[in-house]
Design a protein around this motif. Structure first.
Motif, PDB file in Angstrom:
ATOM      1  N   PHE A   1       0.798  -1.302  -0.050  1.00 32.40           N
ATOM      2  CA  PHE A   1      -0.144  -0.041   0.057  1.00 32.40           C
ATOM      3  C   PHE A   1       0.939   1.245   0.094  1.00 32.40           C
ATOM      4  O   PHE A   1       0.223   2.461  -0.147  1.00 32.40           O
ATOM      5  CB  PHE A   1      -0.949  -0.043   1.133  1.00 32.40           C
ATOM      6  CG  PHE A   1      -2.028  -0.914   1.322  1.00 32.40           C
ATOM      7  CD1 PHE A   1      -2.391  -1.400   0.080  1.00 32.40           C
ATOM      8  CD2 PHE A   1      -2.502  -1.552   2.515  1.00 32.40           C
ATOM      9  CE1 PHE A   1      -3.682  -2.058  -0.114  1.00 32.40           C
ATOM     10  CE2 PHE A   1      -3.647  -2.356   2.096  1.00 32.40           C
ATOM     11  CZ  PHE A   1      -4.146  -2.754   1.021  1.00 32.40           C
ATOM     12  N   PHE A   2       2.184   0.936   0.111  1.00 31.00           N
ATOM     13  CA  PHE A   2       2.766   2.417   0.341  1.00 31.00           C
ATOM     14  C   PHE A   2       2.733   2.926   1.867  1.00 31.00           C
ATOM     15  O   PHE A   2       1.660   2.930   2.458  1.00 31.00           O
ATOM     16  CB  PHE A   2       2.823   3.337  -0.490  1.00 31.00           C
ATOM     17  CG  PHE A   2       3.496   3.341  -1.772  1.00 31.00           C
ATOM     18  CD1 PHE A   2       4.834   3.032  -2.206  1.00 31.00           C
ATOM     19  CD2 PHE A   2       2.353   2.688  -3.029  1.00 31.00           C
ATOM     20  CE1 PHE A   2       5.265   2.773  -3.321  1.00 31.00           C
ATOM     21  CE2 PHE A   2       2.849   2.576  -4.093  1.00 31.00           C
ATOM     22  CZ  PHE A   2       4.445   2.329  -4.430  1.00 31.00           C
ATOM     23  N   LEU A   3       3.989   3.499   2.369  1.00 27.82           N
ATOM     24  CA  LEU A   3       3.696   3.935   3.818  1.00 27.82           C
ATOM     25  C   LEU A   3       3.555   5.477   3.746  1.00 27.82           C
ATOM     26  O   LEU A   3       4.096   6.188   2.827  1.00 27.82           O
ATOM     27  CB  LEU A   3       5.036   3.864   4.389  1.00 27.82           C
ATOM     28  CG  LEU A   3       5.588   3.556   5.618  1.00 27.82           C
ATOM     29  CD1 LEU A   3       4.615   2.447   6.236  1.00 27.82           C
ATOM     30  CD2 LEU A   3       6.825   3.214   5.838  1.00 27.82           C
ATOM     31  N   SER A   4       2.579   5.966   4.378  1.00 27.89           N
ATOM     32  CA  SER A   4       2.276   7.350   4.431  1.00 27.89           C
ATOM     33  C   SER A   4       1.828   7.635   5.688  1.00 27.89           C
ATOM     34  O   SER A   4       1.362   6.912   6.425  1.00 27.89           O
ATOM     35  CB  SER A   4       1.373   8.024   3.412  1.00 27.89           C
ATOM     36  OG  SER A   4      -0.002   7.553   3.719  1.00 27.89           O
ATOM     37  N   ASN A   5       2.041   8.820   6.264  1.00 19.65           N
ATOM     38  CA  ASN A   5       1.589   9.257   7.619  1.00 19.65           C
ATOM     39  C   ASN A   5       0.028   9.062   7.969  1.00 19.65           C
ATOM     40  O   ASN A   5      -0.448   9.222   9.048  1.00 19.65           O
ATOM     41  CB  ASN A   5       2.310  10.428   8.092  1.00 19.65           C
ATOM     42  CG  ASN A   5       1.563  11.679   7.586  1.00 19.65           C
ATOM     43  OD1 ASN A   5       1.154  11.432   6.324  1.00 19.65           O
ATOM     44  ND2 ASN A   5       1.439  12.826   8.109  1.00 19.65           N
TER      45      ASN A   5
END
Lengths: 288, 252
Positions: free
Chosen positions: A208-212
């Motif tokens: 999913f990709f890493l995001s805050n």
């Protein structure tokens, strides 16, 4: 196509189940739904990124280290956001958890920036089964998640420490009367819960990709899993997670990927209407 | 063993105990009787450290007023609270093993507890039959036995029992009190709170009567059983010609 979706649905779902399990552990111990749980996932993902991409460590080792770091964050969270308010009303603690969620989210942005990041898969490549191409990462996720669930089950049900954790969760007043320091026992529960959820971040990041902001979405899916499974039930949380994962993957493929989250909520509302107590009963029942 | 002096305790802004002094000696069985709301449970909770209080509580020669509940329990001063409070989702045996924390401290592995288990199972054979059963599904009497058994697992130096007879059938109460006397005779001093005043006075050596947060009478239990004021107020005797139906009478 169906086999592919089934595998990805189960893989994503079992991770939601694992996050939900972390939430249920805290819920059973202190009676509060932890709305910062999704951010434990996000922060754990960033820890895994740090060990894996910035320090160049092997991904499995990175996941283990990230999980331990998150355990420590979990204890700090318990001490700062819960312990001081333990005598207060539940809503005070929920608000303080929401505050902690903002701190974690913005903290992650300050430390790691806001560009989506990725990290290594546990195993690269894919395998073809019955004409379907299945990514190894999904298989690895399912394996790791099952292993973690088994370990937690054994810890809670089959060991003395597990008995002590359960005793404290069931009756804090009585636990202190048999000599259990409640803060240690509750702290250990938060450690376990955050460590479990933290490892999920590292597992989901390559997909999913890493995001805050990933914590909020994952947290709400885990919450849906808990409601579907039956509030407070660990097996329920896992089955609920699988249902959410499968609805998301199949709905995304056959109906609309934009409305994935909406579909999950439709299922959630359907459960609230027709089976409001969820799929599983709690182990402890009221005596007739 | 236990020496309490001038204990004052508050619930919020309401003073619940107004200066209590009380003693329990070695091997003694002491009863504390009084009506609902007199402060009996508050007194026990103040001793076990779950309610804050002022004054002095000395246990085995050590001031414990400021100690935390968990450390007081690990010193061997164990309370079996009102309503039993068994751990509902643990089995009987798991409940008993958790009880060893008081005697052996918090540890990763339970170690060898066969001696303690054997002793408890000998006192309450029913618990042995049910050792794999979840505690919530047991009857009230069995839960009370489990609660006391769990305290015994912690090698108590003094046992505080809060309303052990509450909600139990008379025949179960009789059986239970035989066991309580047995435990006391094995050398464990007991401080017992009990609404069934006649029974409490029968089994105890000494007794205190608590009224609205004050001790109004104390003495040997045998003497209190003869005291007309006690008879009228707590034993439902028709001293003034009118039966006090609000007090529970022991059915025999």
């Amino acid at each position: 196509m169906i086999v592919q979706l089934l595998v990805s649905g189960i893989a994503v779902g079992i991770v939601y189940g694992l996050i939900a399990m972390g939430m249920v552990l805290i819920f059973r111990a202190v009676g509060i739904m932890n709305f910062a749980q999704g951010d434990f996932l996000m922060f754990g993902g960033y820890f895994a990124y740090t060990f894996n991409q910035m320090l160049g460590l092997n991904i499995v080792l990175s996941l283990i280290l990230a999980s331990l770091c998150m355990g420590v964050i979990g204890v700090i969270f318990m001490r700062t956001s819960y312990w001081a308010l333990r005598g207060a009303q539940a809503k005070a603690i929920i608000v303080s958890a929401m505050g902690a969620s903002i701190v974690l989210k913005e903290g992650a942005r300050l430390i790691w920036g806001s560009i989506p990041l990725s990290l290594d898969k546990v195993k690269e490549g894919s395998v073809t089964v019955a004409g379907a191409t299945i990514q190894w990462q999904y298989v690895a996720i399912i394996g790791i998640a099952l292993l973690l669930m088994l370990l937690v089950y054994l810890l809670l049900e089959k060991t003395f420490v597990g008995n002590i954790l359960q005793a404290t969760a069931q009756d804090q007043y009585m636990s202190s009367l048999v000599g259990i320091p409640v803060i240690v026992s509750i702290g250990l529960t938060f450690f376990l819960s955050a460590a479990l959820t933290g490892i999920c971040g590292g597992l989901l990041a390559p997909i999913f990709f890493l995001s805050n902001t990933m914590g909020a979405t994952a947290g709400s899916k885990a919450f849906a899993a808990i409601v579907i499974g039956g509030f407070g039930s660990v097996p329920g949380a896992i089955i609920g997670g699988l249902i959410v994962g499968l609805v998301e993957q199949f709905g995304g493929a056959y109906i609309s990927s934009t409305y994935q989250l909406v579909l999950i909520y439709v299922v959630l509302i359907a459960f609230l209407m027709f089976r409001p107590r969820g799929l599983f009963k709690e182990k402890i029942q009221e005596k007739a | 063993m236990l020496k309490i002096e001038n204990l004052v305790s508050h619930y919020g802004s309401i003073e619940a105990l107004h200066g209590i002094s009380l003693q329990v000696g070695k091997g003694e069985m002491v009863a504390l009787i009084g009506a609902n709301g007199a402060g009996k449970t508050t007194l026990l909770n103040s001793i076990s450290g779950t309610v804050t209080a002022r004054g002095s509580i000395e246990f085995a020669g050590k001031e414990i007023l400021r100690e935390k509940a968990a450390s007081i329990a690990r010193m061997g001063l164990l309370q079996v609270p009102e309503g039993r409070h068994v751990f509902p989702g643990l089995t009987v045996e798991e409940n008993l093993l958790v009880g060893t924390v008081a005697g052996k401290g918090l540890r990763l592995r339970p170690g060898d507890n066969s001696k303690e288990l054997e002793m408890v199972y000998e006192t309450f054979p029913r618990l042995k039959e049910r050792r794999q059963q979840l505690a919530w599904s047991m009857s009230g009497g069995e839960q009370q036995m489990l609660a006391i058994g769990r305290a015994l697992m912690g090698q108590p130096k003094l046992l505080m029992l809060d309303e052990p007879s509450m909600g139990l059938a008379p025949i179960v109460v009789e059986e239970l009190f035989e066991k309580i006397v047995e435990i006391n005779q094995s050398g464990v001093p007991i401080l017992m709170v009990e609404q069934n005043a006649r029974l409490a006075l029968k089994v105890s050596n000494r007794a205190y009567i608590l009224e609205r947060g004050r001790i109004t009478a104390e003495g040997a239990s045998a003497d209190l059983l003869q005291d007309p004021k006690v008879l009228e107020a707590y034993l439902g005797k028709m001293v003034s010609g009118k039966k006090d139906s609000s007090k529970r009478e022991e059915k025999r």
